[in-house]
Each structure stands twice: as C-alpha cells, then as structure tokens.
Scaffold this active site. Structure first.
Site, PDB file in Angstrom:
ATOM      1  N   CYS A   7     -21.673 -18.662-115.779  1.00  0.00           N
ATOM      2  CA  CYS A   7     -22.348 -19.700-116.840  1.00  0.00           C
ATOM      3  C   CYS A   7     -21.422 -20.975-116.830  1.00  0.00           C
ATOM      4  O   CYS A   7     -20.313 -21.046-117.374  1.00  0.00           O
ATOM      5  CB  CYS A   7     -22.326 -18.986-118.005  1.00  0.00           C
ATOM      6  SG  CYS A   7     -22.900 -19.996-119.422  1.00  0.00           S
TER       7      CYS A   7
ATOM      8  N   CYS B  58     -25.733 -17.867-123.864  1.00  0.00           N
ATOM      9  CA  CYS B  58     -26.476 -18.933-124.091  1.00  0.00           C
ATOM     10  C   CYS B  58     -27.853 -18.264-124.521  1.00  0.00           C
ATOM     11  O   CYS B  58     -28.758 -19.254-124.841  1.00  0.00           O
ATOM     12  CB  CYS B  58     -26.796 -19.434-122.649  1.00  0.00           C
ATOM     13  SG  CYS B  58     -25.304 -20.522-122.004  1.00  0.00           S
TER      14      CYS B  58
ATOM     15  N   HIS C 221     -17.171 -22.357-137.231  1.00  0.00           N
ATOM     16  CA  HIS C 221     -15.768 -23.085-136.699  1.00  0.00           C
ATOM     17  C   HIS C 221     -16.041 -24.531-137.106  1.00  0.00           C
ATOM     18  O   HIS C 221     -17.266 -24.939-137.398  1.00  0.00           O
ATOM     19  CB  HIS C 221     -15.541 -22.958-135.268  1.00  0.00           C
ATOM     20  CG  HIS C 221     -16.444 -23.193-134.213  1.00  0.00           C
ATOM     21  ND1 HIS C 221     -16.511 -24.562-133.949  1.00  0.00           N
ATOM     22  CD2 HIS C 221     -17.348 -22.389-133.624  1.00  0.00           C
ATOM     23  CE1 HIS C 221     -17.562 -24.194-132.877  1.00  0.00           C
ATOM     24  NE2 HIS C 221     -18.215 -23.173-132.832  1.00  0.00           N
TER      25      HIS C 221
ATOM     26  N   CYS D 163     -27.732 -15.410-119.036  1.00  0.00           N
ATOM     27  CA  CYS D 163     -26.446 -15.288-119.770  1.00  0.00           C
ATOM     28  C   CYS D 163     -26.600 -15.099-121.297  1.00  0.00           C
ATOM     29  O   CYS D 163     -27.627 -15.881-121.905  1.00  0.00           O
ATOM     30  CB  CYS D 163     -25.671 -16.638-119.766  1.00  0.00           C
ATOM     31  SG  CYS D 163     -24.355 -16.865-120.835  1.00  0.00           S
TER      32      CYS D 163
ATOM     33  N   HIS E 144     -19.463 -26.189-136.095  1.00  0.00           N
ATOM     34  CA  HIS E 144     -20.626 -25.968-137.151  1.00  0.00           C
ATOM     35  C   HIS E 144     -20.443 -27.159-138.464  1.00  0.00           C
ATOM     36  O   HIS E 144     -21.461 -27.520-138.974  1.00  0.00           O
ATOM     37  CB  HIS E 144     -20.696 -24.603-137.441  1.00  0.00           C
ATOM     38  CG  HIS E 144     -20.786 -23.604-136.400  1.00  0.00           C
ATOM     39  ND1 HIS E 144     -19.930 -22.530-136.385  1.00  0.00           N
ATOM     40  CD2 HIS E 144     -21.611 -23.602-135.413  1.00  0.00           C
ATOM     41  CE1 HIS E 144     -20.303 -22.078-135.371  1.00  0.00           C
ATOM     42  NE2 HIS E 144     -21.146 -22.670-134.691  1.00  0.00           N
TER      43      HIS E 144
ATOM     44  N   LYS F 258     -16.727 -20.099-129.661  1.00  0.00           N
ATOM     45  CA  LYS F 258     -16.272 -18.941-130.193  1.00  0.00           C
ATOM     46  C   LYS F 258     -15.785 -17.856-128.886  1.00  0.00           C
ATOM     47  O   LYS F 258     -14.892 -17.318-129.021  1.00  0.00           O
ATOM     48  CB  LYS F 258     -17.388 -18.153-130.872  1.00  0.00           C
ATOM     49  CG  LYS F 258     -17.710 -18.973-132.303  1.00  0.00           C
ATOM     50  CD  LYS F 258     -18.766 -18.513-133.048  1.00  0.00           C
ATOM     51  CE  LYS F 258     -20.204 -19.056-132.392  1.00  0.00           C
ATOM     52  NZ  LYS F 258     -21.292 -19.273-133.344  1.00  0.00           N
TER      53      LYS F 258
ATOM     54  N   LYS G  78     -14.244 -28.052-124.748  1.00  0.00           N
ATOM     55  CA  LYS G  78     -15.212 -27.848-125.902  1.00  0.00           C
ATOM     56  C   LYS G  78     -14.535 -26.579-126.670  1.00  0.00           C
ATOM     57  O   LYS G  78     -14.108 -25.436-126.002  1.00  0.00           O
ATOM     58  CB  LYS G  78     -16.425 -27.435-125.387  1.00  0.00           C
ATOM     59  CG  LYS G  78     -17.437 -27.292-126.532  1.00  0.00           C
ATOM     60  CD  LYS G  78     -18.780 -26.456-126.048  1.00  0.00           C
ATOM     61  CE  LYS G  78     -19.560 -26.001-127.187  1.00  0.00           C
ATOM     62  NZ  LYS G  78     -20.635 -24.981-126.713  1.00  0.00           N
TER      63      LYS G  78
ATOM     64  N   HIS H 277     -19.981 -20.949-120.682  1.00  0.00           N
ATOM     65  CA  HIS H 277     -19.363 -19.784-121.314  1.00  0.00           C
ATOM     66  C   HIS H 277     -18.341 -19.215-120.313  1.00  0.00           C
ATOM     67  O   HIS H 277     -17.305 -18.431-120.750  1.00  0.00           O
ATOM     68  CB  HIS H 277     -20.182 -18.723-121.819  1.00  0.00           C
ATOM     69  CG  HIS H 277     -20.980 -19.122-122.992  1.00  0.00           C
ATOM     70  ND1 HIS H 277     -22.260 -19.662-122.807  1.00  0.00           N
ATOM     71  CD2 HIS H 277     -20.433 -19.194-124.162  1.00  0.00           C
ATOM     72  CE1 HIS H 277     -22.602 -19.872-124.165  1.00  0.00           C
ATOM     73  NE2 HIS H 277     -21.710 -19.803-124.925  1.00  0.00           N
TER      74      HIS H 277
HETATM   75  O1  ME8 Z   1     -26.732 -22.772-130.312  1.00  0.00           O
HETATM   76  N1  ME8 Z   1     -18.405 -29.563-131.059  1.00  0.00           N
HETATM   77  O2  ME8 Z   1     -25.902 -21.884-132.200  1.00  0.00           O
HETATM   78  P1  ME8 Z   1     -24.477 -22.118-132.248  1.00  0.00           P
HETATM   79  C1  ME8 Z   1     -19.439 -30.264-131.718  1.00  0.00           C
HETATM   80  N2  ME8 Z   1     -28.280 -20.736-132.596  1.00  0.00           N
HETATM   81  N3  ME8 Z   1     -20.316 -29.424-132.225  1.00  0.00           N
HETATM   82  C2  ME8 Z   1     -20.256 -28.278-131.824  1.00  0.00           C
HETATM   83  C3  ME8 Z   1     -19.256 -27.334-131.252  1.00  0.00           C
HETATM   84  C4  ME8 Z   1     -18.249 -28.325-130.730  1.00  0.00           C
HETATM   85  N4  ME8 Z   1     -17.060 -27.960-130.271  1.00  0.00           N
HETATM   86  N5  ME8 Z   1     -19.478 -26.303-131.052  1.00  0.00           N
HETATM   87  C5  ME8 Z   1     -20.629 -25.959-131.779  1.00  0.00           C
HETATM   88  C6  ME8 Z   1     -27.016 -22.375-131.369  1.00  0.00           C
HETATM   89  N6  ME8 Z   1     -21.010 -27.261-132.348  1.00  0.00           N
HETATM   90  C7  ME8 Z   1     -28.384 -22.021-131.740  1.00  0.00           C
HETATM   91  C8  ME8 Z   1     -29.165 -23.135-132.451  1.00  0.00           C
HETATM   92  S1  ME8 Z   1     -31.332 -24.057-133.423  1.00  0.00           S
HETATM   93  C9  ME8 Z   1     -32.899 -24.156-133.289  1.00  0.00           C
HETATM   94  C10 ME8 Z   1     -30.433 -22.843-132.457  1.00  0.00           C
HETATM   95  C11 ME8 Z   1     -22.278 -27.388-133.137  1.00  0.00           C
HETATM   96  O3  ME8 Z   1     -23.959 -21.477-133.345  1.00  0.00           O
HETATM   97  C12 ME8 Z   1     -23.220 -28.144-132.319  1.00  0.00           C
HETATM   98  O4  ME8 Z   1     -24.392 -28.691-133.251  1.00  0.00           O
HETATM   99  O5  ME8 Z   1     -23.875 -21.933-130.784  1.00  0.00           O
HETATM  100  C13 ME8 Z   1     -24.180 -27.238-131.288  1.00  0.00           C
HETATM  101  O6  ME8 Z   1     -25.151 -27.793-131.035  1.00  0.00           O
HETATM  102  C14 ME8 Z   1     -24.221 -26.217-132.390  1.00  0.00           C
HETATM  103  O7  ME8 Z   1     -23.015 -25.966-133.286  1.00  0.00           O
HETATM  104  C15 ME8 Z   1     -24.253 -24.824-131.678  1.00  0.00           C
HETATM  105  O8  ME8 Z   1     -24.453 -23.835-132.580  1.00  0.00           O
END
Ligand code: ME8
Length: 503
Positions: free
Chosen positions: A143, A129, A18, A126, A21, A297, A294, A146
C-alpha cells in the site's frame, strides 16, 4: 442571514488522536470563527468514524467489544477537540443510532431506484485505507500510504453504479472550477474521473462491525459510505429541528490529500444519485511531516498534540500550525521550529508589543487611552490588511492571511521604534504627538486582536481585555475592525505576560 457550513473529516478511532487530526480541526475552527465574525450563521461539524475493520481489529487485540473500544477512544478525540478550542456545533459519531438509521434510509433509496446491485468480487484490499487497490497502484506490492501488503479478498458484495454518474460528475467539475481547491488538487480529482469510473463495492460480508445493509442484514455498509454520509446525517439530528435546509450544501469539506479520492468521486456521485446538491468546495490541505514523512498512526512517528499544548499553550500550537506550513501544501514541523517561532514572533513581536503599549499608556496617560489628534499613517495599512484578510480567507489561504496579519504586527513594532514615545514623553509641547502615537498603537493592537481571533482566540480576547474591551461578539466583528473603531477614554489593564519566553 447567510449560512456557512464547514466540516472536518471524521477521524478513525483505532488509535489515539495525533497532530494531523488537530491540524484539520483547527483549520475548520479558524474558518468557522471567521465566518461568525462576519455575522453569518455557522455550523461547524467534526466527529469520529467508528465502524470498519481497523476499529474491530483494535478491539479484538485489546480483548474488548468494538463498542467498548470506540466508546473509550472517542473520549480522547472529544478531548482533543475541546483542548484545541474548537468551536464545533456538533460532534458526530458514526455509531449514533440516528446516523445509522439515516445511512440505511439513504442506501435503501439508492437500492430501490436500481443504483445498487449484488456481484461477487475479488480484489486486493488494504484494511488500513479501507480500500481496494489495483496491482499497478501498489508500491512494490505494498500500500503506497501504509507500506503494508494488502490482502486478497473475495466476497459477494453490493455494488453502487458509480459508472452511471461519471459523465454528470465530470460535467460538474467543468462547470465548477473551484469545486476542489486548490488548482492542482482539482486537476488530480478530475483525473480520477477522466480515467473512467468502475462501480464500487459498498458493503462487506465478512465484517460485522458496521451499519447493517437494511435489505440484507448479513452484510454491513462499507465504512466509507457510512462515513461520508455523516456530513448530511448530522444536520438531521444535531439540532432540535432538522438543519439540512438551512446548511446543506456544505460550503467547505476540509481534508488531507489522503482522502481526496473518496470525497472527490464517491461522495459527489452518491449525492447525485440521491438527487442532492453537491458541497460547494472541497479544500485539500497537505501533510504535516516530521523528519520528511507523513505522520501516521500506522508508522508510529507521531507528535503528541496534548503534550505540545500542555507545555506551550493552545494558542501557540494553533499559531504554529498555520504560520509554519503553507496551508494546502506539505510542510515539516519540529519542536525546534516551533520554539523559534514562539520566541521570535509570539513572545517578542506580539506579547512584548502588547506589554509595552499597555505599560506606556499607564505610565504616560494614567492608563487611559488618549484621543488621537488627527489622521494616522497606519490607517492605510489597516485598510489594506482588511482587504487582504478578506481575499485570503475567501480562498481558505489561512497561512497567507496570518502572514498578512503578522506584517501588520511588525509595522506596529516599527512604529514604536520610529516614534519613540519615551522621547516624546520628555517634551511637554509634544503631548499631542504622544497622544496620537499611543492611540495608534492601541488601535493597531485592537485591530490585530480582531483579525487574529480565528487563529488564536484566547490571546485575541486577552488583548481586547487589556485594552479595556470585553471581547464580546460586537468587539470581534470584522466590520468593527475598521481603523478608528477604538473609542478613546477606555482604561487599559495589566495582566500576565502573554507568551513567556522560552530558554
Ligand atoms: O481518513 N498531516 O480518518 P483518519 C495533516 N475516517 N493532516 C493529517 C495528517 C498529517 N500528517 N494525518 C492525518 C480517515 N491528518 C477517515 C475519514 S471522512 C468522511 C472519513 C488529517 O483518522 C487529515 O485531515 O485517518 C486527514 O485527511 C485525516 O486526518 C485522516 O484522518
């Protein structure tokens, strides 16, 4: 040659990508492109976090194996990276055999030196998370991120002696006040440590989808340990030779504030335990919000970045991300806000400026950029812009940088109005003045194109092309953006409207 290493988080593949990302990926791309323009050797890493229970559960729901599920989902993330024009040097998947092997080596080392031990554990977990919570940290038993109820988990797990590293970690923070940017995030990170650190469970006994613990293959490595290690494992196998020596420590790990704790505490402690250098900076940005919450997903309130880029183009999307929301803070994004900025800034202030300047050079000077007669009043503004861009980019103030560039775009528009080339063109004896103004406008646009390159690379290259420049590496260097770099005598060319106005 100076090296520069920037990373994004590696994204979960339990659902489709989304806009959040896309946001972090573009931010990292802006930094990577800028540092290439400085002539540095850059390594830009992004990828996917494919182990853990959400991916395993998603696969189960779909009636496929976890591997089949992640193989299918990763394509969408790779597609996102391609579509946002990310110039990443590698895309890591935590299911890469090379990554898994290195994760095993790493934790074996910690185990051998006595930093990992077995203990039974009971806690509230959770699984979205992938983290344990204490009762007091929950919102109404749910949580905080979430809105779902964590499950009570009881297992015999391997624990990492995080507590052993609390003092050294705290000292690192005190000695490196810019370790976590910006200040409020640094304070937050330090407060995690100040409250004392407990050892953490780094394996799961009930989950099969993960990297097997090398000395006890009945357990898999905790997905966060597996994931954080990507930042160094990738350097080991992304290139033909091992790149670790060249690029570690990372200059910036970019991330949203949701995952600060893992990066601010667990990751540096793991590195300290392994005797490795810590990353230079963690930069924590805010959330993109739609309707005040925020996007996530789990909540389902997502804006599809593919649809936005398809309709408006990738550069408009990249531009909007850093123009609308102050980088580092939360900010609301909306289609309305997007369309307003698209029309007023991209279509009017930039696109229109370029087509006017090119049209005037064609009309009054047969398409050839004239030589300036003397010094320009815009040279000072360009020098100031150069100073501000450097200052802002050195602290990853991406929106501040874009704001400064836009101020310069606006000063070019004012220069068109104030100098009124169409009037000068009617008076033969003012030909020198007209040459001067046309040169200034072309040169101003060239400088904009160089500074805008990290943000809107396609547009930048197209502006240079219209000005008779190729947009090759040399044309894009930050050093070359100094006023007066445009050689007179080049030919401008026509092209489609940069940003067609929306109704
Ligand atoms: O946390 N606004 O993956 P994830 C801005 N796999 N940035 C956002 C956002 C939003 N609404 N939503 C997501 C994970 N992000 C782990 C990370 S790293 C070693 C492991 C971005 O798919 C932001 O960078 O949930 C957030 O930290 C990341 O996507 C979380 O992606």
């Amino acid at each position: 040659m100076k090296s520069f290493y920037v990373t994004t988080p590696i994204y979960y593949v339990n659902d489709v990508p989304h806009i959040g990302h896309a946001y972090t990926t573009i931010a990292a791309d802006v930094l990577a492109r800028y540092h290439r323009q400085l002539g540095e050797e850059v390594f830009f890493l992004t990828g996917t976090d494919e182990h853990g229970s959400p991916a395993a559960r998603a696969a189960e729901r779909r009636g496929v194996t976890p591997q089949e599920h992640v193989d299918e989902m990763v394509v969408k993330f790779q597609e996102l990276v391609r579509q946002v024009d990310a110039s990443n040097d590698f895309f890591i998947r935590t299911t890469d055999a090379e990554h898994c092997r290195r994760v095993q080596e790493f934790i074996q080392r910690l185990y051998d030196q006595g930093d990992i031990y077995l203990k039974s554990y009971r806690g509230l977990y959770c699984s979205s998370c992938e983290a344990f919570y204490q009762e007091k940290d929950l919102d109404d038993g749910k949580c905080p991120d979430h809105g779902t109820e964590p499950e009570l988990v009881e297992e015999e797990n391997y624990f990492f002696r995080l507590s052993r590293y609390a003092d050294r970690l705290e000292r690192h923070y005190r000695e490196h006040p810019d370790f976590v940017l910006q200040q409020s995030r640094y304070n937050e990170a330090l407060s995690f440590i100040g409250g004392g650190l407990e050892d953490i469970s780094i394996s799961r006994a009930t989950l099969k989808w993960g990297v097997p613990v090398p000395w006890d293959p009945e357990q898999v490595v905790y997905v966060w340990v597996d994931a954080l290690l990507n930042y160094i494992t990738a350097l080991g196998y992304a290139g033909e030779e091992d790149l670790t020596g060249r690029f570690w420590p990372a200059d910036y790990h970019l991330m949203g504030k949701d995952i600060l704790k893992f990066h601010a505490v667990i990751w540096p402690a793991m590195l300290l335990a392994a005797g490795m250098e810590l990353p230079r900076h963690l930069f924590v940005h805010g959330y993109l919000l739609m309707g005040g919450r925020k996007m996530s997903k789990t909540r389902g309130n997502v804006l599809d970045p593919f649809a936005v880029m398809e309709k408006y183009g990738v550069d408009a999307f990249r531009f909007y991300c850093f123009r609308e929301v102050t980088f580092g803070q939360d900010g609301v994004v909306s289609l309305n806000g997007f369309e307003t900025r698209y029309n007023s800034e991209l279509a009017n202030e930039l696109g229109n400026l370029l087509s006017r300047v090119v049209a005037m050079i064609r009309k009054y000077r047969e398409g050839v950029i004239p030589a300036p007669g003397g010094d320009s009043s815009l040279a000072g503004a360009a020098a100031e812009l150069s100073r501000v861009v450097e200052e802002k980019m050195s602290v990853v103030d991406l929106s501040g940088c874009l704001e400064a560039i836009w101020g310069f775009v606006r000063s070019l528009n004012r220069h068109v109005e104030a100098s009124a080339p169409w009037k000068l063109a009617r008076e033969e004896e003012r030909a020198g003045e007209l040459d001067q103004v046309l040169y200034e406008l072309a040169e101003g646009l060239r400088i904009c194109a160089v500074y805008l390159h990290p943000f809107i690379p396609r547009t930048s290259v197209e502006i240079l092309r219209r000005l008779g420049l190729e947009g090759q590496d040399g044309d894009l260097s930050i050093d070359g953006a100094a006023w007066g770099g445009l050689a007179p005598g080049g030919s401008v060319s026509d092209g489609d409207v940069l940003f067609a106005k929306l109704d």
